[in-house]
Design a protein around this motif. Structure first.
Motif, short mmCIF file in Angstrom:
data_model
loop_
_atom_site.label_atom_id
_atom_site.label_comp_id
_atom_site.label_asym_id
_atom_site.label_seq_id
_atom_site.Cartn_x
_atom_site.Cartn_y
_atom_site.Cartn_z
N CYS A 112 15.33 -8.70 52.74
CA CYS A 112 13.93 -8.58 53.29
C CYS A 112 13.44 -6.80 53.00
CB CYS A 112 14.22 -8.45 54.80
SG CYS A 112 15.21 -9.87 55.50
N ILE A 113 14.37 -5.91 52.92
CA ILE A 113 13.94 -4.39 52.66
C ILE A 113 13.80 -4.38 51.07
CG2 ILE A 113 14.88 -2.20 52.37
CD1 ILE A 113 16.40 -2.77 55.22
N VAL A 114 14.68 -5.16 50.38
CA VAL A 114 14.27 -5.40 48.68
C VAL A 114 13.02 -5.88 48.58
CG1 VAL A 114 15.04 -6.42 46.43
CG2 VAL A 114 16.53 -5.25 48.26
N LEU A 115 12.68 -7.23 49.42
CA LEU A 115 11.37 -7.86 49.13
C LEU A 115 10.09 -7.07 49.17
CD1 LEU A 115 10.09 -10.96 48.89
CD2 LEU A 115 10.37 -10.99 51.28
N ILE A 116 10.13 -6.23 50.27
CA ILE A 116 8.50 -5.75 50.33
C ILE A 116 8.19 -4.81 49.11
CG2 ILE A 116 7.35 -4.11 51.88
CD1 ILE A 116 9.39 -5.08 54.37
N PRO A 117 8.92 -3.79 48.71
CA PRO A 117 8.53 -2.95 47.59
C PRO A 117 8.48 -3.87 46.21
CG PRO A 117 10.76 -2.30 48.24
CD PRO A 117 10.35 -3.07 49.33
N GLY A 118 9.49 -4.87 46.32
CA GLY A 118 9.46 -5.73 45.04
C GLY A 118 8.35 -6.55 44.89
N LEU A 119 7.53 -6.83 45.94
CA LEU A 119 6.31 -7.62 45.74
C LEU A 119 5.30 -6.89 45.06
CD1 LEU A 119 6.47 -9.51 49.22
CD2 LEU A 119 6.32 -10.56 47.15
N PHE A 120 5.27 -5.70 45.22
CA PHE A 120 4.31 -4.65 44.35
C PHE A 120 4.24 -5.00 42.72
CE2 PHE A 120 4.47 -2.48 48.49
CZ PHE A 120 2.95 -2.48 48.75
N PHE A 121 5.41 -5.66 42.51
CA PHE A 121 5.63 -5.54 40.88
C PHE A 121 5.26 -7.14 40.30
CE2 PHE A 121 8.13 -2.01 42.30
CZ PHE A 121 7.86 -1.09 41.58
N ILE A 122 4.74 -7.83 41.14
CA ILE A 122 4.65 -9.39 40.80
C ILE A 122 3.15 -9.60 40.89
CG2 ILE A 122 7.00 -10.06 41.34
CD1 ILE A 122 5.76 -11.56 43.82
N PRO A 123 2.61 -10.58 40.12
CA PRO A 123 1.19 -10.86 40.33
C PRO A 123 0.89 -11.75 41.42
CG PRO A 123 2.31 -11.95 38.38
CD PRO A 123 3.26 -11.04 38.94
N GLU A 124 -0.30 -11.65 41.92
CA GLU A 124 -0.91 -12.61 42.98
C GLU A 124 -1.12 -13.95 42.21
OE1 GLU A 124 -1.14 -14.30 45.90
OE2 GLU A 124 -1.71 -12.79 46.79
N SER A 125 -0.79 -14.94 43.07
CA SER A 125 -1.06 -16.58 42.55
C SER A 125 -2.70 -16.50 42.04
CB SER A 125 -1.12 -17.46 43.78
OG SER A 125 -1.69 -18.56 43.46
N PRO A 126 -2.81 -16.90 40.68
CA PRO A 126 -4.15 -16.99 40.06
C PRO A 126 -5.03 -17.97 40.86
CG PRO A 126 -2.50 -17.76 38.61
CD PRO A 126 -1.76 -17.06 39.66
N ARG A 127 -4.46 -19.18 41.39
CA ARG A 127 -5.31 -20.20 41.91
C ARG A 127 -6.03 -19.76 43.38
NH1 ARG A 127 -1.65 -22.87 38.90
NH2 ARG A 127 -2.54 -24.95 37.91
N TRP A 128 -5.09 -18.70 44.12
CA TRP A 128 -5.47 -18.00 45.29
C TRP A 128 -6.71 -17.05 44.84
CZ3 TRP A 128 -5.59 -13.01 47.24
CH2 TRP A 128 -6.10 -12.94 48.40
#
Length: 389
Positions: A112-128
Motif C-alpha cells: 500500500c505504501i509503494v502504491l501511493i507514490p507509484g501511481l504518480f508514474f502511470i497514466p490515467e485511463s484515456p476512456r475516463w
C-alpha cells in the motif's frame, strides 16, 4: 461491501488513479491497527478499514486494466490482477509459517505504501479522461500507453463516439437499468461475480487448514501454502491462454472441472464418515479428498477466478459503469461474506454436504455460462457494448 458501494462513484468523479490512492490509505491504517492491537476491537477496526480499501480496489483495478489495454492483450492483462491476488495469498501463507501475525500485518502495509507514490508514474485511463471531456489529456494518455510511434487515430475516434453517445444521457436512473441494452450485461456481470463466490472458493481457501485437518493430514499449514502455490501456477496458465482460447471456453472448462472435483470430494467425505480412522481405506480416501480439493482450486483458477472480473469490466457500458460496477462488486463481496461466515458451520455440520452444496452451484454456473455468456475476445470495449443494443 461499503467500499464496493463507494467504488463506482469514486472512480467516476476522482478518476481510476485517484480512487486507488484513496483506497491505499485505509489499507495502511488498517494493517497498523491490526499490528499494534491491544484487544479484539483493534482487530475489528483494522479489518473494517482493510475491507473498505479492498472493496474499492477490487472494482477499480479490473476497470482500469480493461480501459488501458489493447484489445488483443486485454484478457491476459486483466488476468494479471487475479494472478497478483493469488501471489498475495501464497506469500501470506508462506510468511505465516515463519513470522508472528503482528509482523505479518506490518508487512501488509508495504504494498500500500509503494502504491501511493507509484501511481504518480502511470497514466490515467484515456476512456475516463474522454468521459470528463479532457480530450487532449485522453490522446496524450493513449499515446503514452500505446507507444510514441503508434497511430492511435482509430482508437481515439472509437472512444470519442462511445463517450458522445453515453454523454447524451448524463445520469441513468435505477429504473432505466431494466432496458435490454443494460439488462443483459448486468445479468451476465453480476451473475458471474455472484456464482464465482457461491461455488465456495473463499470458504475453502480461508478454511483450507481446517479442511486438511478434517481430511486427516498432519501438516495442514504447509499443505495450505502448497495449495496457494498451485493456485498461482494455474492462474499463470490462464493468463497465457486467455487471449488465444477466449473467455467463454475457459469458463466452461473451469466450471465443469469444479463440478467434477467437488462431486469427488463430497462422495469421499460421505464414505469417510462410515470408515474406521485406523484403516488403510481411510488414509486412501484422505489423499483422494486432498487431490479433489487441489483439482477444484486448479479448475477455479483456470477461469472462474479471473474471468468474471474481466468480463464485468468489458461488457458494462460507459454510461452505467459506475452504478452497475459498484452493484456487481457489492454483490460479489456480499456473497463472499455469506460464504465465509457459513463455511466453518457447514463443514462442522457435514463436510460431504458442504462440498455437495458447492458442487450444485458449480453445475448451475456451467449452465449459466453456456446459456448467457458471450465471447468478448478480440473485440474493442465499444464493439462489445454496442452488441447488447
Amino acid at each position: 461491501m461499503v467500499g464496493a458501494i463507494a467504488s463506482g462513484q469514486m472512480a467516476e468523479y476522482m478518476g481510476r488513479k485517484g480512487s486507488l490512492m484513496i483506497a491505499a490509505i485505509p489499507n495502511v491504517i488498517g494493517w497498523l491497527a491490526i499490528s499494534f492491537a491491544k484487544d479484539s476491537s483493534f482487530l475489528y477496526m483494522g479489518r473494517l478499514l482493510e475491507g473498505f480499501g479492498v472493496g474499492i480496489i477490487s472494482y477499480v483495478v479490473p476497470v482500469y486494466i480493461a480501459e488501458i489495454s489493447p484489445q488483443n492483450m486485454r484478457g491476459a492483462l486483466g488476468s494479471v490482477n487475479q494472478l497478483s491476488v493469488t501471489l498475495g495469498i501464497m506469500f501470506a501463507y508462506l510468511l505465516g509459517l515463519f513470522v508472528p501475525w503482528r509482523l505479518l500485518a506490518v508487512i501488509g502495509t508495504l504494498p500500500c505504501i509503494v502504491l501511493i507514490p507509484g501511481l504518480f508514474f502511470i497514466p490515467e485511463s484515456p476512456r475516463w479522461l474522454a468521459k470528463m471531456n479532457m480530450m487532449d489529456d485522453c490522446e496524450t494518455s493513449l499515446q503514452v500507453l500505446r507507444g510514441f510511434d503508434a497511430d492511435i487515430t482509430a482508437e481515439v475516434n472509437d472512444i470519442k463516439r462511445a463517450v458522445t453517445s453515453a454523454n447524451k444521457r448524463t445520469t441513468i436512473r435505477f429504473q432505466e437499468l431494466n432496458q435490454k441494452k443494460y439488462r443483459t450485461p448486468l445479468i451476465i456481470g453480476i451473475g458471474l461475480l455472484v456464482l464465482q463466490q457461491l461455488s465456495g472458493i473463499n470458504g475453502i481457501l480461508f478454511y483450507a487448514s481446517s479442511i486438511f485437518k478434517a481430511a486427516g493430514l498432519k501438516d495442514s499449514d504447509l499443505d495450505t501454502f502448497a495449495l496457494g502455490a498451485i493456485q498461482v501456477l494455474a492462474t499463470v496458465v490462464t493468463t497465457m491462454f486467455l487471449d488465444r482460447a477466449g473467455r467463454r471456453i475457459l469458463l466452461i472448462i473451469s466450471s465443469a472441472g469444479m463440478t467434477l472435483s467437488l462431486l469427488v470430494v463430497a462422495i469421499v467425505f460421505y464414505i469417510k464418515d462410515n470408515v474406521s480412522h485406523d484403516s488403510d481405506l481411510y488414509n486412501i480416501l484422505s489423499m483422494v479428498s486432498l487431490v479433489g480439493v487441489v483439482a477444484y482450486v486448479i479448475a477455479f483458477s483456470f477461469g472462474m477466478g479471473a474471468i468474471p472480473w474481466i468480463i464485468m469490466s468489458e461488457i458494462l457500458p460507459v454510461s452505467i459503469k459506475s452504478l452497475a460496477g459498484s452493484f456487481a462488486t457489492l454483490a460479489n463481496w456480499l456473497t463472499s461474506f455469506g460464504i465465509t461466515m457459513t463455511a466453518n458451520l457447514l463443514i462442522s455440520w457435514s463436510a460431504g454436504g458442504t462440498f455437495a452444496t458447492y458442487m450444485i452451484v458449480s453445475a448451475l454456473t456451467l449452465m449459466f455460462v453456456i446459456v448467457w455468456v458471450p465471447e468478448t475476445k478480440g473485440r474493442t470495449l465499444e464493439e462489445i457494448q454496442w452488441s447488447f443494443r
